[in-house]
Design a protein around this motif. Structure first.
Motif, PDB file in Angstrom:
ATOM      1  N   CYS A   1      25.045  86.457  58.690  1.00  0.00           N
ATOM      2  CA  CYS A   1      24.047  87.530  58.623  1.00  0.00           C
ATOM      3  C   CYS A   1      23.716  87.869  57.170  1.00  0.00           C
TER       4      CYS A   1
ATOM      5  N   CYS B   1      31.500  84.201  59.501  1.00  0.00           N
ATOM      6  CA  CYS B   1      31.172  85.234  60.474  1.00  0.00           C
ATOM      7  C   CYS B   1      32.266  86.309  60.471  1.00  0.00           C
ATOM      8  N   ASP B   2      31.849  87.523  60.829  1.00  0.00           N
ATOM      9  CA  ASP B   2      32.627  88.739  60.556  1.00  0.00           C
ATOM     10  C   ASP B   2      34.144  88.582  60.618  1.00  0.00           C
TER      11      ASP B   2
END
Ligand code: FES
Length: 571
Positions: A193, A120-121
């Motif tokens: 994502c 995740c980011d």
């Protein structure tokens, strides 16, 4: 063979050696594991509150397989995990805190080499930054993107689909029942994502920097090859320890230039600008905002992936992934071919023969998806220290625009007024959002892609010029000027804009200007007061020490590296 760092703990023949080994043996480790073989730390950002990284315990097991096979001793440890989708007020507030956790966890423990598990980011830059400040042999394994979202017979991309459907709901084109049905259709497998949002961008940066094995960025999280890559990385990091191949030998100026150019090629997130500058700052590699413009704004976007295009990361993987983009850049003379990568080979040795299997997903450099599509740096009296715009996700007809400012002093004011039919705004206006920068939010949230007013959406208009000191999700799109520096909460000129002022955006001239003369601005400046400092805790530390976005938004006292030496024992 050179005595390894971990032997400063485990190789001792004294009371401290007893302490360091004996408690470890409560896990059943036999005595010979402390014989001087490389100890590999597996830095794990697993958390059930970070859904994108929730499969990382499984990935860690494959890394361990590889470490065992190569004669190392793997030890997994947790660090603060930052979930973009649930963590409030924004995961970015905690990137630097997590990097401190990583740095001190590595330095304080008997570790010779590190594998970073990132997804995740913010879990990618925080781990890279922390590891860079220690400078041990280090390799990255990304968690991989989710499978493509599928909804009503169509692809549905993480984030991008939410912004699109939300506008459809607000303009009356979609009902809430359909909207909520899409929740289960968008995210249907393990992984992060699957658009070219910040997670996929940063995974691509890891690969372009040479910090992972080739192909790392795009393999879906559920594809068996993701687990093979994890195992191979485990094997390789043991060799890196024997070769003393430290992170500082990989992350050179040339590596950063490769990453900046690759970010243009993939149509990557504006967040990469902040994270790469912060990472370079840890290593003492000179890198500034203007490097992004000079190196890459003229480069084409090759990859037809949402939010700039139509495909998703799964398609990108099947088409050949990041190696194809790097090959295209290399053949166009836009790659430092000799840059060293973690497998011990040069970047060019890794990608020179990379095949492309779908030219609609990855276009050739000579016939790109979008020309001149890199991240562009704007300056002017509205952002004297710079602002950025992602051209591949902007509307060409708005890149030269003059409009009346409609100002929102805070995110709360935006939410309170944006749906008001009486709001004095039309599609030619410029929406301005203040106090969402590093100090202002605090944490520089991803709110720069302000929602358009419903009365404008109903006209079928889907983009307007928007300017703020905020960031934007890598999955978002639009003619959005971001990261205006200095931010409003630091007394930057953005703080002085009033509704009704005229604002000019001229991307060709790299300009963003406020048409208010200096005496009038000086009078407004005299009235401005800074927001109060948060009372206590990490928030106070952060606001007191955070650098502006053009400097990477790191904490000022974290810039640089301290190495891995620890002079004292614990008892
Ligand atoms: Fe985790 Fe997008 S929310 S990668």
């Amino acid at each position: 063979m050179k005595k390894l760092r971990s032997q400063e703990w485990f190789g001792r023949q004294d009371k401290n050696g007893f302490l360091y080994r004996s408690w470890m043996k409560n896990q059943g480790w036999p005595h010979d594991l402390f014989d001087g073989r490389p100890v590999i730390g597996i830095c794990n950002t697993f958390s059930e509150l970070t859904p994108c990284n929730a499969h990382f315990r499984e990935i860690a097991e494959y890394v361990k397989r590889g470490v065992w096979e190569a004669g190392g001793f793997p030890l997994e440890f947790p660090v603060m995990s930052l979930g973009e989708s649930v963590l409030r007020p924004t995961a970015m507030l905690f990137r630097n805190l997590a990097s401190m956790d990583v740095e001190e966890s590595i330095r304080g423990n008997p570790i010779d080499g590190v594998v970073l598990l990132m997804g995740c980011d913010k879990t990618t830059p925080s781990l890279l930054m922390g590891a860079a400040s220690c400078d041990l042999p280090t390799a990255g394994v990304s968690g991989g993107p989710m499978l493509s979202g599928k909804f009503h017979g169509h692809d549905l991309g993480s984030g991008t689909g939410v912004w699109q459907m939300n506008e459809q709901v607000r303009s009356g084109q979609m009902n809430l029942e359909e909207f909520f049905e899409a929740e289960s259709c968008m995210h249907r497998s393990k992984g992060h994502c699957m658009t070219m949002g910040t997670a996929s961008t940063m995974a691509s940066m890891v690969e372009s920097l040479g910090m992972s094995l080739p192909g790392n960025a795009a393999i879906p999280a559920v594809d068996a090859r993701r687990y093979t890559l994890a195992q191979m990385t485990g094997r390789r990091v043991v060799q890196m320890v024997h070769e003393d191949l430290r992170i500082s030998r990989i992350l050179t100026r040339e590596a950063f230039e490769n990453a900046i150019r690759a970010n243009a090629g993939i149509g990557g997130s504006t967040n990469a600008v902040i994270h790469l500058i912060a990472l370079a700052g840890r290593l003492g590699v000179p890198l500034c905002l203007d490097d992004f413009d000079q190196l890459a704004s003229c480069l084409p976007c090759l990859v037809n992936i949402q939010p700039s295009g139509k495909y998703l990361m799964e398609d990108f993987f099947y088409a050949g992934g990041v190696p194809v983009v790097l090959r295209e850049l290399g053949e166009a003379g836009a790659l430092h071919r000799e840059a060293l990568t973690v497998n011990g080979k040069s970047m060019w040795e890794n990608v020179a023969e990379a095949p492309c299997w779908n030219r609609d997903v990855i276009r050739p450099f000579t016939d790109p998806f979008k020309p001149n599509a890199g991240i562009t740096v704007l300056r002017g009296n509205l952002a004297p220290d710079g602002a950025v715009i992602k051209l591949s996700a902007a509307s060409p007809h708005l890149l030269q625009h003059r409009g009346r400012a409609v100002v929102f002093e805070s995110i709360e004011e935006l939410h309170a007024r944006i749906n008001d039919e009486a709001l004095d705004i039309d599609e030619n206006c410029v929406m301005v959002l203040k106090n969402c920068g590093p100090r202002g939010y605090p944490g520089m949230a991803e709110v720069g892609n302000m929602p358009l007013p419903p009365k404008i959406l109903r006209k079928g208009i889907t983009d307007m010029v928007r300017i703020s000191d905020a960031r934007m999700s890598g999955t978002a799109y639009g003619t959005v000027v971001l990261h205006a520096c200095p931010e409003a909460a630091a007394g930057g000129p953005l703080a002085l804009v009033q509704s009704g002022d005229m604002v000019t955006l001229d991307v060709a001239k790299r300009a963003v200007r406020l048409e208010v003369d200096e005496p009038a601005l000086a009078a407004r400046r005299a009235q401005w007061t800074p927001p109060p400092l948060p009372e206590r805790g990490y928030l106070r530390l952060y606001v007191k020490h955070v650098l502006q976005a053009d400097k990477g938004a790191d904490l000022d006292f974290l810039v640089g590296r301290s190495g891995a030496a620890v002079g004292r024992d614990s008892h």
